[in-house]
Design an enzyme around this catalytic site. Sequence first.
Site, PDB file in Angstrom:
ATOM      1  N   GLN A  20       0.843  -1.209   0.000  1.00 31.57           N
ATOM      2  CA  GLN A  20       0.000   0.000   0.000  1.00 31.57           C
ATOM      3  C   GLN A  20       0.878   1.259   0.000  1.00 31.57           C
ATOM      4  O   GLN A  20       0.361   2.366  -0.142  1.00 31.57           O
ATOM      5  CB  GLN A  20      -0.846   0.065   1.289  1.00 31.57           C
ATOM      6  CG  GLN A  20      -1.516  -1.205   1.704  1.00 31.57           C
ATOM      7  CD  GLN A  20      -2.777  -1.450   0.917  1.00 31.57           C
ATOM      8  OE1 GLN A  20      -3.284  -0.551   0.263  1.00 31.57           O
ATOM      9  NE2 GLN A  20      -3.277  -2.654   0.954  1.00 31.57           N
ATOM     10  N   SER A  21       2.196   1.089   0.220  1.00 26.37           N
ATOM     11  CA  SER A  21       3.054   2.256   0.442  1.00 26.37           C
ATOM     12  C   SER A  21       3.114   3.224  -0.755  1.00 26.37           C
ATOM     13  O   SER A  21       3.062   4.434  -0.548  1.00 26.37           O
ATOM     14  CB  SER A  21       4.466   1.815   0.827  1.00 26.37           C
ATOM     15  OG  SER A  21       4.438   1.222   2.101  1.00 26.37           O
ATOM     16  N   THR A  66      11.403  -3.580   3.256  1.00 30.41           N
ATOM     17  CA  THR A  66      10.477  -4.543   3.855  1.00 30.41           C
ATOM     18  C   THR A  66      10.988  -5.960   3.646  1.00 30.41           C
ATOM     19  O   THR A  66      12.095  -6.170   3.145  1.00 30.41           O
ATOM     20  CB  THR A  66       9.027  -4.303   3.336  1.00 30.41           C
ATOM     21  OG1 THR A  66       8.140  -5.125   4.104  1.00 30.41           O
ATOM     22  CG2 THR A  66       8.868  -4.644   1.863  1.00 30.41           C
ATOM     23  N   LYS A  70      14.997  -6.393   5.691  1.00 25.53           N
ATOM     24  CA  LYS A  70      15.135  -5.479   6.830  1.00 25.53           C
ATOM     25  C   LYS A  70      16.409  -5.697   7.657  1.00 25.53           C
ATOM     26  O   LYS A  70      16.927  -4.761   8.242  1.00 25.53           O
ATOM     27  CB  LYS A  70      13.924  -5.605   7.767  1.00 25.53           C
ATOM     28  CG  LYS A  70      12.668  -4.929   7.246  1.00 25.53           C
ATOM     29  CD  LYS A  70      11.560  -5.036   8.284  1.00 25.53           C
ATOM     30  CE  LYS A  70      10.342  -4.251   7.874  1.00 25.53           C
ATOM     31  NZ  LYS A  70       9.326  -4.187   8.915  1.00 25.53           N
ATOM     32  N   ASP A 106       9.033   1.499  12.591  1.00 31.26           N
ATOM     33  CA  ASP A 106       7.886   0.627  12.925  1.00 31.26           C
ATOM     34  C   ASP A 106       7.437   0.816  14.377  1.00 31.26           C
ATOM     35  O   ASP A 106       6.249   0.966  14.657  1.00 31.26           O
ATOM     36  CB  ASP A 106       8.249  -0.849  12.716  1.00 31.26           C
ATOM     37  CG  ASP A 106       8.201  -1.260  11.253  1.00 31.26           C
ATOM     38  OD1 ASP A 106       7.446  -0.635  10.483  1.00 31.26           O
ATOM     39  OD2 ASP A 106       8.912  -2.209  10.888  1.00 31.26           O
TER      40      ASP A 106
HETATM   41  P1  NAP Z   1       7.725 -12.697  12.046  1.00 28.30           P
HETATM   42  O1  NAP Z   1       9.043 -12.040  12.327  1.00 28.30           O
HETATM   43  O2  NAP Z   1       7.685 -13.838  11.098  1.00 28.30           O
HETATM   44  O3  NAP Z   1       7.131 -13.185  13.474  1.00 28.30           O
HETATM   45  C1  NAP Z   1       5.917 -13.889  13.547  1.00 28.30           C
HETATM   46  C2  NAP Z   1       5.523 -14.121  15.010  1.00 28.30           C
HETATM   47  O4  NAP Z   1       4.243 -14.774  15.017  1.00 28.30           O
HETATM   48  C3  NAP Z   1       6.470 -15.033  15.770  1.00 28.30           C
HETATM   49  O5  NAP Z   1       6.453 -14.692  17.134  1.00 28.30           O
HETATM   50  C4  NAP Z   1       5.816 -16.421  15.556  1.00 28.30           C
HETATM   51  O6  NAP Z   1       6.139 -17.348  16.588  1.00 28.30           O
HETATM   52  C5  NAP Z   1       4.355 -16.052  15.668  1.00 28.30           C
HETATM   53  N1  NAP Z   1       3.467 -16.972  14.945  1.00 28.30           N
HETATM   54  C6  NAP Z   1       3.247 -17.038  13.615  1.00 28.30           C
HETATM   55  N2  NAP Z   1       2.342 -18.012  13.327  1.00 28.30           N
HETATM   56  C7  NAP Z   1       1.991 -18.560  14.516  1.00 28.30           C
HETATM   57  C8  NAP Z   1       1.092 -19.602  14.893  1.00 28.30           C
HETATM   58  N3  NAP Z   1       0.384 -20.270  13.981  1.00 28.30           N
HETATM   59  N4  NAP Z   1       0.969 -19.897  16.205  1.00 28.30           N
HETATM   60  C9  NAP Z   1       1.687 -19.237  17.148  1.00 28.30           C
HETATM   61  N5  NAP Z   1       2.556 -18.230  16.853  1.00 28.30           N
HETATM   62  C10 NAP Z   1       2.715 -17.905  15.558  1.00 28.30           C
HETATM   63  O7  NAP Z   1       6.657 -11.652  11.488  1.00 28.30           O
HETATM   64  P2  NAP Z   1       6.561 -10.076  11.798  1.00 28.30           P
HETATM   65  O8  NAP Z   1       7.250  -9.312  10.731  1.00 28.30           O
HETATM   66  O9  NAP Z   1       6.947  -9.874  13.225  1.00 28.30           O
HETATM   67  O10 NAP Z   1       4.985  -9.813  11.583  1.00 28.30           O
HETATM   68  C11 NAP Z   1       4.033 -10.297  12.514  1.00 28.30           C
HETATM   69  C12 NAP Z   1       2.664  -9.694  12.254  1.00 28.30           C
HETATM   70  O11 NAP Z   1       2.715  -8.274  12.404  1.00 28.30           O
HETATM   71  C13 NAP Z   1       2.118  -9.934  10.835  1.00 28.30           C
HETATM   72  O12 NAP Z   1       0.746 -10.213  10.933  1.00 28.30           O
HETATM   73  C14 NAP Z   1       2.317  -8.610  10.123  1.00 28.30           C
HETATM   74  O13 NAP Z   1       1.335  -8.383   9.132  1.00 28.30           O
HETATM   75  C15 NAP Z   1       2.119  -7.640  11.294  1.00 28.30           C
HETATM   76  N6  NAP Z   1       2.817  -6.363  11.050  1.00 28.30           N
HETATM   77  C16 NAP Z   1       2.070  -5.237  11.009  1.00 28.30           C
HETATM   78  C17 NAP Z   1       2.680  -4.017  10.777  1.00 28.30           C
HETATM   79  C18 NAP Z   1       1.855  -2.759  10.706  1.00 28.30           C
HETATM   80  O14 NAP Z   1       2.340  -1.751  10.186  1.00 28.30           O
HETATM   81  N7  NAP Z   1       0.658  -2.769  11.239  1.00 28.30           N
HETATM   82  C19 NAP Z   1       4.079  -3.943  10.619  1.00 28.30           C
HETATM   83  C20 NAP Z   1       4.825  -5.142  10.695  1.00 28.30           C
HETATM   84  C21 NAP Z   1       4.178  -6.360  10.912  1.00 28.30           C
HETATM   85  P3  NAP Z   1       7.501 -18.234  16.518  1.00 28.30           P
HETATM   86  O15 NAP Z   1       8.606 -17.331  17.016  1.00 28.30           O
HETATM   87  O16 NAP Z   1       7.231 -19.355  17.421  1.00 28.30           O
HETATM   88  O17 NAP Z   1       7.677 -18.623  15.077  1.00 28.30           O
END
Ligand code: NAP
Length: 283
Positions: A20-21, A66, A70, A106
Site C-alpha cells: 500500500q506504500s 520490507t 530489513k 515501525d
Molecule cells: P515474524 O518475524 O515472522 O514473526 C511472527 C511471530 O508470530 C512469531 O512470534 C511467531 O512465533 C508467531 N506466529 C506465527 N504463526 C503462529 C502460529 N500459527 N501460532 C503461534 N505463533 C505464531 O513476522 P513479523 O514481521 O513480526 O509480523 C508479525 C505480524 O505483524 C504480521 O501479521 C504482520 O502483518 C504484522 N505487522 C504489522 C505491521 C503494521 O504496520 N501494522 C508492521 C509489521 C508487521 P515463533 O517465534 O514461534 O515462530
Amino acid sequence: MITSKTQLVGLFGHPVSHSQSPMMHNAAFAQMGLGFAYVAFDVDPADLEDAVRGIRALGLKGINVTIPHKVAIMPMLDEIDPLAKRIGAVNTVVINDGRLIGYNTDGMGYVRSLVEETGIVLDQQIVTMVGAGGAARAVAFTLAEKGVKEIRIMNRSRERAQILAEHVGTIVPTKIVEQGDGMDAIADSSLLINTTSIGMLPNVQEMPVPPEWLHNKLTVSDLIYNPLETRLLGEARAIGATVHSGVGMFVNQGALAFELWTGQEAPTEIMREIVLQQLKKTT
Ligand code: NAP
C-alpha cells in the site's frame, strides 16, 4: 507531475506488488505539493547489494525496506540509528550527502498511533505481548524506551521469547510468560498486544489467546490490519475493552519515514484515508 527535478524515494522488498506504500506516499506528496515520487522495487535477495549501490548511483532521496531485506541491508549502510540497532532491523533509509543512514520507524509508528488513538499513558502500562518476531522486537524496544512499567512476552517458540526478553529486560522489567500462564498474565495487564499473524486473512476465525482471557480494563491492540478488525479486536470490543488496530501503525511508520525524507510533517489523515480505501477494496 514528474519532472527532471523530481526526487525519487521507494520501497525495496520481495515481493512488493501488494504494498500500500506507493499509493499512500504519492498521495501524501501530492497533498503537500512536494516534488517527490515513490516507486516499489522488487529486489531479489541476491541483488540487494547491487540495488543498494544503485541508491547512490541514481541519487535516490530515501527508501523503505520490507521483508526480506530489513536485516540483510544493515551491513550495507554507512550509519544506523541507535533504536534501529537495538531492534536489529531497518525499515527506512535516508540518503544524506551520499551517506546511507538506516532507521526503524515501525516501533515509533506503532507507539504514536497507540497513544493518539487510545489516549493511554505509557508509563502506567503493564504489557502482555503475544509473539516475539520482527514486529514484536520493534514494538517491545520502543515501548521499553518510552518507559512502560513491565513487559511480559508469550511466544510459541520459547527461545525467541527468551532472546527478546533478555534484550528488552536491560531497559524495563521483562518476563517470559509460559503458554499455561497466559490467563494470569493478562488478568492484571492493562495492554495486550498481538504481534503474531494469528487472525490475519484468510484465517480470520483464529485468535492468539482465547476470548475468555480478555477483560474490559484492557486496551487490546492488534498489529494486523488485514482484516481491519480481527476476531481478537471484535471479541475485545464486545466486552467493552478499548481496541486498537494495525492500520495506525502502518500509516505512522510511513508518516515518520516521510518526515525523515522531506523534513515536513506528514499529512497522516490523507495517508490513512488512502490505506483504508485500498484495504476495503481487498477485504
Ligand atoms: P515474524 O518475524 O515472522 O514473526 C511472527 C511471530 O508470530 C512469531 O512470534 C511467531 O512465533 C508467531 N506466529 C506465527 N504463526 C503462529 C502460529 N500459527 N501460532 C503461534 N505463533 C505464531 O513476522 P513479523 O514481521 O513480526 O509480523 C508479525 C505480524 O505483524 C504480521 O501479521 C504482520 O502483518 C504484522 N505487522 C504489522 C505491521 C503494521 O504496520 N501494522 C508492521 C509489521 C508487521 P515463533 O517465534 O514461534 O515462530
